[in-house]
Design a protein around this motif. Structure first.
Motif, PDB file in Angstrom:
ATOM      1  N   ALA A 163      -1.272  -4.062  -0.791  1.00 19.68           N
ATOM      2  CA  ALA A 163      -0.701  -3.094   0.165  1.00 19.68           C
ATOM      3  C   ALA A 163       0.234  -2.107  -0.536  1.00 19.68           C
ATOM      4  CB  ALA A 163       0.025  -3.835   1.280  1.00 19.68           C
ATOM      5  N   THR A 164      -0.298  -1.433  -1.541  1.00 19.61           N
ATOM      6  CA  THR A 164       0.426  -0.314  -2.157  1.00 19.61           C
ATOM      7  C   THR A 164       0.031   0.931  -1.354  1.00 19.61           C
ATOM      8  OG1 THR A 164      -1.454   0.083  -3.589  1.00 19.61           O
ATOM      9  CG2 THR A 164       0.263  -1.361  -4.453  1.00 19.61           C
ATOM     10  N   LEU A 165       0.669   2.059  -1.626  1.00 26.54           N
ATOM     11  CA  LEU A 165       0.312   3.281  -0.884  1.00 26.54           C
ATOM     12  C   LEU A 165      -1.173   3.584  -1.022  1.00 26.54           C
ATOM     13  CD1 LEU A 165       3.264   5.726  -1.616  1.00 26.54           C
ATOM     14  CD2 LEU A 165       2.660   4.642   0.559  1.00 26.54           C
ATOM     15  N   ARG A 166      -1.648   3.514  -2.270  1.00 29.25           N
ATOM     16  CA  ARG A 166      -3.056   3.844  -2.521  1.00 29.25           C
ATOM     17  C   ARG A 166      -3.990   2.778  -1.948  1.00 29.25           C
ATOM     18  NH1 ARG A 166      -4.348   5.962  -8.511  1.00 29.25           N
ATOM     19  NH2 ARG A 166      -2.670   7.423  -8.138  1.00 29.25           N
ATOM     20  N   GLY A 167      -3.533   1.512  -2.031  1.00 31.33           N
ATOM     21  CA  GLY A 167      -4.350   0.410  -1.514  1.00 31.33           C
ATOM     22  C   GLY A 167      -4.533   0.512  -0.007  1.00 31.33           C
ATOM     23  N   LYS A 168      -3.447   0.854   0.701  1.00 31.18           N
ATOM     24  CA  LYS A 168      -3.543   0.964   2.159  1.00 31.18           C
ATOM     25  C   LYS A 168      -4.477   2.109   2.546  1.00 31.18           C
ATOM     26  CE  LYS A 168       1.035  -0.812   3.281  1.00 31.18           C
ATOM     27  NZ  LYS A 168       2.336  -0.502   3.847  1.00 31.18           N
ATOM     28  N   ASP A 169      -4.378   3.175   1.795  1.00 30.19           N
ATOM     29  CA  ASP A 169      -5.222   4.347   2.035  1.00 30.19           C
ATOM     30  C   ASP A 169      -6.700   3.950   1.868  1.00 30.19           C
ATOM     31  OD1 ASP A 169      -6.137   6.882   2.267  1.00 30.19           O
ATOM     32  OD2 ASP A 169      -5.271   7.657   0.424  1.00 30.19           O
ATOM     33  N   LEU A 170      -6.960   3.248   0.767  1.00 30.50           N
ATOM     34  CA  LEU A 170      -8.333   2.839   0.478  1.00 30.50           C
ATOM     35  C   LEU A 170      -8.855   1.869   1.554  1.00 30.50           C
ATOM     36  CD1 LEU A 170     -10.716   2.678  -1.687  1.00 30.50           C
ATOM     37  CD2 LEU A 170      -9.726   0.452  -2.173  1.00 30.50           C
ATOM     38  N   ALA A 171      -8.005   0.863   1.906  1.00 29.67           N
ATOM     39  CA  ALA A 171      -8.449  -0.157   2.864  1.00 29.67           C
ATOM     40  C   ALA A 171      -8.822   0.487   4.205  1.00 29.67           C
ATOM     41  CB  ALA A 171      -7.345  -1.195   3.069  1.00 29.67           C
ATOM     42  N   ALA A 172      -8.035   1.460   4.641  1.00 26.65           N
ATOM     43  CA  ALA A 172      -8.319   2.128   5.916  1.00 26.65           C
ATOM     44  C   ALA A 172      -9.661   2.857   5.841  1.00 26.65           C
ATOM     45  CB  ALA A 172      -7.199   3.098   6.254  1.00 26.65           C
TER      46      ALA A 172
END
Ligand SMILES: Cc1cc2nc3c(=O)[nH]c(=O)nc-3n(C[C@H](O)[C@H](O)[C@H](O)COP(=O)(O)OP(=O)(O)OC[C@H]3O[C@@H](n4cnc5c(N)ncnc54)[C@H](O)[C@@H]3O)c2cc1C
Length: 309
Positions: free
Chosen positions: A86-95
């Motif tokens: 749940a990093t900024l980039r990870g959350k973006d990707l997961a969504a």
């Protein structure tokens, strides 16, 4: 073949997610696979205990360009669950991946298990006042904050498969990168923290916190107001639900009321010391040791005593 998939652009976080993945593997009886885009991290990830590591090769590392490729891969492999840091980039990707797959997505899960053919997660609600349990049908995506799980231990090296990104989306390109300049060490990994709140009357008085911090070998943190409203310290120094979550051995708060949004970020600290002039300040409920008093009197005395030690 159904499986448990792991992704984080940060290989340390990926190894932490692997610990969660290995726990799921025990009940789901499915392999745990890691996806990485990082050539340099691939060997380290391959020796962390996953069943397979997939190195995705594309032109650029932005979620817009490879989300579809990852979704495609999960779809073909009939993934059951994907854990994303749940990093900024990870959350973006997961969504993005969840939207493409039309799969359920749970963010910021603090625990995860497989039960009744669903992924059961727990996460904080209402600024940390309540814990919510959710069951998500498969396939599911779950983002997990860094340091929620310990890093997976070294294990025998597994197979690495290189996958070329065929359907890269090149509509987003990066024209300029301005790195954030970080001052001092990372407070997330600091062992000791002196934290400044709005009880400090003016910016020039920050030296009092710095002296105390140097006496105990601590980093300086702060509440949101000190960083976002007053701009006395950089944003990456503020602690709480919307800031950094810290786990130091020692946290000393000075002039901090202890609102829940701040306490959520410090409650895993081993020892919490609070200095505040208001004996009814909520910080004292979270603290192991409390000093009720004017920080302008208490902090110099404490600093002098610690310097003698
Ligand atoms: C959605 C949302 C998210 C938020 N996220 C965060 C977050 O991530 N992190 C965060 O920190 N906040 C966050 N906040 C803000 C949070 O609610 C509080 O407002 C904030 O934490 C209060 O900061 P503080 O304790 O420094 O200031 P205050 O609440 O103003 O407390 C100052 C304290 O200093 C004491 N004091 C005053 N003078 C002295 C003195 N001379 N000596 C000793 N003590 C003194 C007072 O008694 C008081 O307890 C968020 C708020 C919202 C709505």
């Amino acid at each position: 073949m159904p499986g448990i998939w792991i992704y984080s652009e940060d290989s340390v976080v990926a190894r932490q997610l692997l610990t969660a993945g290995q726990e799921l593997k025990k009940t789901m009886q499915q392999p745990v696979n890691i996806i990485t885009l990082n050539d340099e991290a691939v060997q380290c990830l391959a020796s962390a205990g996953a069943d397979k590591v997939f190195l995705l090769k594309g032109a650029n590392p932005w979620p817009e360009s490879y989300a579809a490729a990852i979704a495609d891969m999960l779809d073909k492999e009939q993934a059951s669950v994907m854990l994303v840091g749940a990093t900024l980039r990870g959350k973006d990707l997961a969504a993005k991946v969840a939207a493409i797959l039309k799969a359920g997505l749970v963010t910021d899960a603090l625990s995860i298990q497989y039960a009744n053919e669903a992924i059961e997660t727990m996460r904080l609600m209402y600024g940390g006042l309540a814990v919510r349990t959710e069951a998500t049908a498969l396939p599911a995506l779950v983002t997990i904050p860094p340091r929620t799980f310990a890093e997976a231990a070294d294990a025998a090296r597994c197979e690495i498969t290189t996958v070329e990104v065929a359907n890269e989306d090149s509509r987003v390109t990066i024209s300029n990168v301005c790195p954030i300049v970080h001052e001092g060490a990372d407070i997330v990994t600091a062992n000791r923290i002196v934290c400044v709140g709005r009880g400090l009357a003016k910016q020039e008085d920050l030296y009092r916190a710095e002296q105390l911090a140097s006496a105990v070998g601590a980093e300086i943190g702060c509440t949101r107001g000190i960083a976002e409203d007053y701009h006395w310290l950089p944003n990456e120094r503020y602690i709480g639900i919307s800031g950094q979550k810290v786990k130091p051995e020692l946290y000393i708060g000075m002039g901090i009321s202890g609102q829940v949004q701040h306490v959520v970020g410090i409650r895993d600290s081993k020892i919490i010391v609070a200095i505040d002039s208001n004996e009814k300040a909520p910080i004292f409920e979270a603290a192991d040791y409390g000093i009720v008093g004017d920080l302008y009197k208490v902090v110099p005395l404490l600093t002098a005593a610690l310097q003698k030690k």
